[in-house]
Write an enzyme that holds these catalytic residues in place. Structure first.
Site, PDB file in Angstrom:
ATOM      1  N   GLU A  33       0.804  -1.236   0.000  1.00 42.59           N
ATOM      2  CA  GLU A  33       0.000   0.000   0.000  1.00 42.59           C
ATOM      3  C   GLU A  33       0.836   1.285   0.000  1.00 42.59           C
ATOM      4  O   GLU A  33       0.659   2.156   0.845  1.00 42.59           O
ATOM      5  CB  GLU A  33      -0.976  -0.010   1.180  1.00 42.59           C
ATOM      6  CG  GLU A  33      -1.929  -1.191   1.134  1.00 42.59           C
ATOM      7  CD  GLU A  33      -2.906  -1.248   2.309  1.00 42.59           C
ATOM      8  OE1 GLU A  33      -2.793  -0.410   3.217  1.00 42.59           O
ATOM      9  OE2 GLU A  33      -3.778  -2.133   2.310  1.00 42.59           O
ATOM     10  N   ASN A  70       2.213  -5.149  -3.204  1.00 47.68           N
ATOM     11  CA  ASN A  70       0.837  -5.528  -2.892  1.00 47.68           C
ATOM     12  C   ASN A  70       0.003  -4.283  -2.581  1.00 47.68           C
ATOM     13  O   ASN A  70       0.439  -3.420  -1.823  1.00 47.68           O
ATOM     14  CB  ASN A  70       0.876  -6.453  -1.651  1.00 47.68           C
ATOM     15  CG  ASN A  70      -0.428  -7.166  -1.355  1.00 47.68           C
ATOM     16  OD1 ASN A  70      -0.968  -7.849  -2.236  1.00 47.68           O
ATOM     17  ND2 ASN A  70      -0.930  -7.041  -0.130  1.00 47.68           N
ATOM     18  N   HIS A 101     -10.126  -6.140  -2.282  1.00 49.36           N
ATOM     19  CA  HIS A 101     -11.199  -5.938  -1.302  1.00 49.36           C
ATOM     20  C   HIS A 101     -12.328  -5.231  -2.054  1.00 49.36           C
ATOM     21  O   HIS A 101     -12.333  -4.007  -2.202  1.00 49.36           O
ATOM     22  CB  HIS A 101     -10.693  -5.112  -0.113  1.00 49.36           C
ATOM     23  CG  HIS A 101      -9.647  -5.825   0.678  1.00 49.36           C
ATOM     24  ND1 HIS A 101      -9.917  -6.993   1.365  1.00 49.36           N
ATOM     25  CD2 HIS A 101      -8.331  -5.568   0.880  1.00 49.36           C
ATOM     26  CE1 HIS A 101      -8.808  -7.405   1.961  1.00 49.36           C
ATOM     27  NE2 HIS A 101      -7.825  -6.582   1.676  1.00 49.36           N
ATOM     28  N   GLU A 144      -5.918 -10.910  -1.270  1.00 51.52           N
ATOM     29  CA  GLU A 144      -6.759 -10.683  -0.078  1.00 51.52           C
ATOM     30  C   GLU A 144      -8.225 -10.603  -0.472  1.00 51.52           C
ATOM     31  O   GLU A 144      -8.996  -9.795   0.079  1.00 51.52           O
ATOM     32  CB  GLU A 144      -6.337  -9.385   0.643  1.00 51.52           C
ATOM     33  CG  GLU A 144      -4.853  -9.330   0.974  1.00 51.52           C
ATOM     34  CD  GLU A 144      -4.423  -8.082   1.751  1.00 51.52           C
ATOM     35  OE1 GLU A 144      -5.298  -7.320   2.214  1.00 51.52           O
ATOM     36  OE2 GLU A 144      -3.209  -7.881   1.887  1.00 51.52           O
ATOM     37  N   ASP A 197     -11.941 -10.405  -0.955  1.00 52.60           N
ATOM     38  CA  ASP A 197     -13.251 -10.513  -0.307  1.00 52.60           C
ATOM     39  C   ASP A 197     -14.179  -9.549  -1.042  1.00 52.60           C
ATOM     40  O   ASP A 197     -13.732  -8.566  -1.633  1.00 52.60           O
ATOM     41  CB  ASP A 197     -13.227 -10.281   1.215  1.00 52.60           C
ATOM     42  CG  ASP A 197     -12.507  -9.028   1.700  1.00 52.60           C
ATOM     43  OD1 ASP A 197     -12.394  -8.042   0.923  1.00 52.60           O
ATOM     44  OD2 ASP A 197     -12.063  -9.018   2.857  1.00 52.60           O
TER      45      ASP A 197
HETATM   46  C1  XIL Z   1      -6.139  -6.456   8.297  1.00 54.89           C
HETATM   47  C2  XIL Z   1      -6.392  -7.614   9.228  1.00 54.89           C
HETATM   48  O1  XIL Z   1      -7.238  -8.562   8.614  1.00 54.89           O
HETATM   49  C3  XIL Z   1      -7.036  -7.100  10.517  1.00 54.89           C
HETATM   50  O2  XIL Z   1      -7.171  -8.146  11.465  1.00 54.89           O
HETATM   51  C4  XIL Z   1      -6.199  -5.973  11.103  1.00 54.89           C
HETATM   52  O3  XIL Z   1      -6.840  -5.443  12.218  1.00 54.89           O
HETATM   53  C5  XIL Z   1      -5.932  -4.887  10.069  1.00 54.89           C
HETATM   54  O4  XIL Z   1      -5.351  -5.464   8.914  1.00 54.89           O
HETATM   55  N1  XIL Z   1      -4.774  -4.759   3.670  1.00 54.89           N
HETATM   56  C6  XIL Z   1      -3.775  -5.595   4.122  1.00 54.89           C
HETATM   57  C7  XIL Z   1      -4.018  -6.483   5.294  1.00 54.89           C
HETATM   58  O5  XIL Z   1      -2.713  -5.678   3.497  1.00 54.89           O
HETATM   59  O6  XIL Z   1      -2.864  -6.678   6.062  1.00 54.89           O
HETATM   60  C8  XIL Z   1      -5.145  -5.960   6.148  1.00 54.89           C
HETATM   61  O7  XIL Z   1      -5.413  -6.923   7.165  1.00 54.89           O
HETATM   62  C9  XIL Z   1      -6.360  -5.649   5.325  1.00 54.89           C
HETATM   63  C10 XIL Z   1      -6.062  -4.583   4.298  1.00 54.89           C
END
Ligand code: XIL
Length: 319
Positions: free
Chosen positions: A131, A172, A208, A239, A241
């Site tokens: 990020e 990422n 996401h 990641e 969802d």
């Molecule tokens: C999130 C976790 O799932 C949570 O438990 C934590 O509180 C915050 O981070 N992008 C990412 C992940 O790269 O590491 C994040 O994970 C979600 C967004």
């Protein structure tokens, strides 16, 4: 058949899930997670982040990360290691120091060589930088950028490559699944790292996403292909969802979610360099969404009771 088995038969390396330490005491949950026909890959959701691994300068702790990595090894699952340089979940000793360039360079090098060294040989890949971009494609102003400018990015990749030559090294981020300003800047990051003479292997698209707002399959493929054209050798959904922006989920919403998951899965299948898909935990029971996005959720393939949702069926029938 089950997700990882189908993904492998389709030529992918894995279908996987994130997990977290607290969840590993939930037996019903673990019984599904450890089934390698279903999940061939694990990502630690938190335990390898800087706040846990180097809470104070020079004091390293791998207890939480090791628990997840050992779990995966015991079950014969590969691990995407996550993450080394990120503005978030960063201990305040890093973010609120007033560092010179030399000091910040040494902080990054020490952190990466220690952590990647600790996990050497156990990580399929590392999310080296996470990020670094704002949604408009400009660099996010974090402590690393403030002190070093964009050079912190190649620096981090160089340190990771030195500490584990076999791990695939990834940039990422989120909102880079489709074409646009942020995707264009991600392409520039791949070029930046390569031009500095450092190694970058992959781009991880967090994905996401929101039910009903997923881009067309062709757009998803264009974004992936842009990273490969820039010199990455692989990409993955790291990641995934797909959340409801308002709850409760309706039956028609669940059908839309199934369609959206199928779109992402088909895009990965259509791009040879897309090596796999990781969902950000597999059940709504342990999703990070409700605590981060108020009133949103139901984003995963299994519901709160660990039952498969229509989206699971859609992914398995597409794979
Ligand atoms: C999130 C976790 O799932 C949570 O438990 C934590 O509180 C915050 O981070 N992008 C990412 C992940 O790269 O590491 C994040 O994970 C979600 C967004």
């Amino acid at each position: 058949a089950q997700l990882n088995k189908l993904a492998k038969a389709a030529g992918k390396l894995y279908f996987g899930s994130a997990t977290d330490n607290g969840e590993l005491s939930d037996t019903a949950y673990v019984n599904i997670l450890k089934n390698t026909d279903e999940f061939g890959q694990i990502t630690p959701g938190n335990g390898q982040k800087w706040q846990y691994t180097e809470p104070n300068q020079g004091q390293f702790s791998y207890t939480q990360g090791d628990q997840i990595v050992d779990f995966a090894a015991t079950n014969g699952q590969i691990v995407r290691c996550h993450t080394l340089v990120w503005y978030s979940q960063l201990p305040s000793w890093v973010s609120s120091g007033s560092w010179t360039k030399d000091q910040m360079t040494s902080i990054i090098n020490t952190h990466i060589s220690n952590e990647v060294g600790h996990y050497k040989g156990k990580c399929y890949s590392w999310d080296v930088v996470n990020e670094a971009l704002n949604d408009d494609g400009t660099y996010r102003s974090n402590i690393f950028y403030t002190v070093l400018g964009e050079s912190y990015i190649p620096l981090a990749f160089e340190a990771a490559a030195a500490a584990d030559p076999a791990a695939k090294l990834y940039y990422n981020d989120y909102n880079i699944e489709a074409t646009g300003a942020k995707q264009a800047s991600t392409v520039k990051i791949v070029t930046l790292v390569k031009n500095a003479g450092a190694r970058i292997d992959g781009v991880g698209m967090q994905a996401h996403l929101i039910v009903g707002s997923v881009s067309a399959q062709s757009t998803l493929q264009s974004a992936m292909n842009s990273y490969i054209s820039a010199g990455a050798t692989e990409v993955s959904y790291t990641e995934l969802d797909i959340r409801f922006s308002s709850l409760p989920a309706t039956d028609s919403g669940l059908q839309q979610q199934a369609t959206d998951y199928a779109t992402v899965t088909k895009a990965c299948l259509a791009v040879k360099a897309c090596v796999g898909i990781t969902i950000w935990d597999y059940t709504d029971k342990y999703s990070w969404i409700p605590s981060t996005f108020q009133g949103q959720g139901a984003a995963l393939l299994y519901d709160d009771n660990l039952s498969k949702k229509p989206a699971w069926t859609a992914v398995s029938s597409v794979l």
